[in-house]
Design an enzyme around this catalytic site. Structure first.
Site, PDB file in Angstrom:
ATOM      1  N   TRP A 157       0.824  -1.225   0.000  1.00 22.25           N
ATOM      2  CA  TRP A 157       0.000   0.000   0.000  1.00 22.25           C
ATOM      3  C   TRP A 157       0.854   1.269   0.000  1.00 22.25           C
ATOM      4  O   TRP A 157       0.552   2.208   0.724  1.00 22.25           O
ATOM      5  CB  TRP A 157      -0.959   0.064   1.201  1.00 22.25           C
ATOM      6  N   THR A 159       1.422   4.482  -1.359  1.00 22.64           N
ATOM      7  CA  THR A 159       0.774   5.455  -2.229  1.00 22.64           C
ATOM      8  C   THR A 159       1.844   6.348  -2.848  1.00 22.64           C
ATOM      9  O   THR A 159       2.755   6.791  -2.137  1.00 22.64           O
ATOM     10  CB  THR A 159      -0.212   6.318  -1.411  1.00 22.64           C
ATOM     11  N   HIS A 280     -38.721  18.930  -4.027  1.00 22.02           N
ATOM     12  CA  HIS A 280     -39.363  17.816  -3.326  1.00 22.02           C
ATOM     13  C   HIS A 280     -38.755  17.663  -1.937  1.00 22.02           C
ATOM     14  O   HIS A 280     -37.533  17.655  -1.783  1.00 22.02           O
ATOM     15  CB  HIS A 280     -39.167  16.506  -4.112  1.00 22.02           C
ATOM     16  N   GLN A 341     -27.652   9.002  -4.825  1.00 28.02           N
ATOM     17  CA  GLN A 341     -29.104   8.886  -4.700  1.00 28.02           C
ATOM     18  C   GLN A 341     -29.815  10.069  -5.370  1.00 28.02           C
ATOM     19  O   GLN A 341     -30.812   9.895  -6.070  1.00 28.02           O
ATOM     20  CB  GLN A 341     -29.470   8.816  -3.204  1.00 28.02           C
ATOM     21  N   PHE A 343     -28.707  11.851  -7.834  1.00 29.57           N
ATOM     22  CA  PHE A 343     -28.547  11.689  -9.286  1.00 29.57           C
ATOM     23  C   PHE A 343     -29.367  10.501  -9.825  1.00 29.57           C
ATOM     24  O   PHE A 343     -29.503  10.336 -11.039  1.00 29.57           O
ATOM     25  CB  PHE A 343     -27.063  11.463  -9.648  1.00 29.57           C
ATOM     26  N   GLY A 344     -29.836   9.642  -8.911  1.00 31.96           N
ATOM     27  CA  GLY A 344     -30.626   8.480  -9.339  1.00 31.96           C
ATOM     28  C   GLY A 344     -29.807   7.563 -10.238  1.00 31.96           C
ATOM     29  O   GLY A 344     -28.602   7.380 -10.025  1.00 31.96           O
ATOM     30  N   GLU A 368      -4.411   5.516   6.171  1.00 35.91           N
ATOM     31  CA  GLU A 368      -3.823   6.306   7.271  1.00 35.91           C
ATOM     32  C   GLU A 368      -4.515   6.018   8.605  1.00 35.91           C
ATOM     33  O   GLU A 368      -4.770   6.918   9.410  1.00 35.91           O
ATOM     34  CB  GLU A 368      -3.777   7.791   6.918  1.00 35.91           C
TER      35      GLU A 368
END
Ligand code: CAA
Length: 413
Positions: A157, A159, A280, A341, A343-344, A368
């Site tokens: 790992w 980076t 809504h 959600q 953006f559906g 980290e």
């Protein structure tokens, strides 16, 4: 809390510069580098030319000495445009902190000016296949041989691996010691025996490489031992993580803000039942919660960074850094999920930027220090703080205390 959150003129200037670079070099190219799994050298060059790597380097060594709060502001702006690029930037601070916090004067003078200019990129090699959360369980060995250390083993790992020129590598130098087992040693790219063996194929942050680094009898001069004395490595690692965690928290804050902004704009444009979906109530509730949590995370992140700038390393700041990292990354995951959600179906598709925010957010709860480890760090501090609040025991009915004690005796029996 005994510190103020003060935004210096320099910090605000660096934030504005980071925002410009993010708008010009990072956001427009984010989808491309994500798909291609390539490092965005164009943006990294722009960051270096603008002096942003100087943010976290002390002024005596060619930096601006602008501090951790400035680092958080810069990181947030870059991560808002692309979480992956946020970590590609911030990991240079993570890799540099062992030198800044624990290096000898000679080591600081040699390495830090090159990092400040962006001539050298940095990586931090702590984790291994069997040593992640339990950072003391390392197995990579460094053995003294004349004037050199010889390093053998594998790190996981890493980076920025392959891109970085300088690696701060945590090695076992005294396997028989409990408290002085580990030391950090600087290894340069190109040293014989040092290789990047596996570039991981990741769910998110795909524009920054995460690799395995292999060390096959890698010989480095003794002068690369950070701090000049063996056995300081674990302390240096812990102090480094305390300094770097507000930066991960800032990546998370940027990610949450970026996902929220897209969702907010989309909700104002997308229509259902003849009105924008932002009219809504159920969507309004989602957006209001996203905005509220992001704002709460913001001030915890800034506060944890400002505390380090004003008070330096301390147990209280270790707790604050863990709180900021944990809370902000949980918020980033939640906000990115809710943005999908909003953006559906479109949110689930890679044609839109939101799916990437969702994929990128998950790692923030893991790297980290997992958020379980952050909660462990926080809880350890809380236990100590409880012991300091003895005067409050007078208000706790003695019968309850007895019950606890009896329970403990029963359990032990
Ligand atoms: N600052 C200074 N010293 C510290 C410290 C701190 N914050 N925390 C602990 N120490 C010291 C202790 O005082 C103790 O010193 P003595 O031996 O002299 O008494 C010593 O370190 C050992 O402390 P503990 O007994 O508390 O250590 P532990 O084994 O219980 O581990 C831990 C504590 C918090 C779980 C630690 O192992 C930890 O932070 N684990 C997570 C590691 C991590 O974050 N890894 C991620 C690596 S980076 C990455 O993700 C990759 C990337 O490139 C992005």
């Amino acid at each position: 809390m005994s510190h103020n959150i003060v935004f210096s003129a320099k910090a605000l200037e660096l934030q504005a510069t980071a925002r410009e670079i993010a708008d010009k070099h990072v956001r427009p190219a984010a989808a491309h580098y994500d798909k291609a799994q390539e490092y965005n050298y164009d943006a990294a060059r722009a960051v270096a030319e603008a002096g942003l790597f100087r943010t976290f380097i002390p002024a005596e060594y060619g930096g601006f000495g602008a501090g951790i709060l400035a680092l958080a502001l810069v990181t947030e702006e870059l991560a808002k445009a692309d979480s992956g690029f946020g970590v590609a930037f911030a990991v240079n601070a993570l890799g540099s902190f062992p030198i800044i916090l624990g290096g000898t004067e000679e080591q600081k003078q040699h390495w830090l000016p090159q990092i400040a200019t962006g001539d050298k990129f940095v990586a931090f090699c702590l984790s291994e296949k069997f040593a992640g959360s339990d950072a003391q369980a390392l197995s990579v060995r460094a053995t003294l041989d004349g004037d050199d250390y010889v390093i053998c083993g594998e790190k996981k790992w890493t980076t920025n691996g392959g891109v970085a020129d300088v690696y701060t590598v945590f090695c076992v130098t005294d396997p028989n010691s409990r408290s002085r087992r580990i030391s950090a040693i600087i290894v340069e790219k190109g040293t014989p025996g040092f290789e990047v063996k596996k570039v991981e194929d990741k769910m998110g942050i795909r524009c920054v490489p995460v690799v395995e680094t292999h060390f096959d009898h890698v010989r480095v001069p003794k002068k690369n031992l950070i701090g000049g004395r063996p056995g300081l490595g674990f302390k240096h690692a812990m102090m480094t993580l305390d300094y770097a965690r507000p930066g991960v928290a800032a990546q998370a804050l940027g990610a949450a803000q970026g996902a929220f902004e897209f969702a907010n704009v989309y909700a104002n444009r997308r229509q259902t039942f003849g009105v924008p979906i932002s009219k809504h109530q159920m969507v309004q509730q989602l957006l209001a919660d996203m905005a509220m949590k992001t704002e709460a995370a913001r001030w915890l992140v800034y506060s944890s960074a400002a505390a380090i700038d004003q008070l330096g390393p301390s147990p209280a700041n270790s707790k604050m850094a863990a709180m900021a990292k944990c809370y902000a990354s949980d918020v980033a995951m939640e906000v990115a999920t809710d943005a999908v959600q909003v953006f559906g179906g479109y949110g689930y598709m890679e044609d839109y930027p939101i799916a990437k925010f969702f994929r990128d957010a998950k790692i923030l709860q893991i790297y980290e220090g997992t958020n379980q480890i952050q909660r462990l760090v926080i809880a350890r501090h809380l236990i100590r703080e409880a012991a300091e609040l003895e005067h409050l025991q007078a208000f706790i009915p003695i019968e309850i205390q007895k019950t606890y004690e009896e329970d403990e005796v029963t359990q032990e029996a």
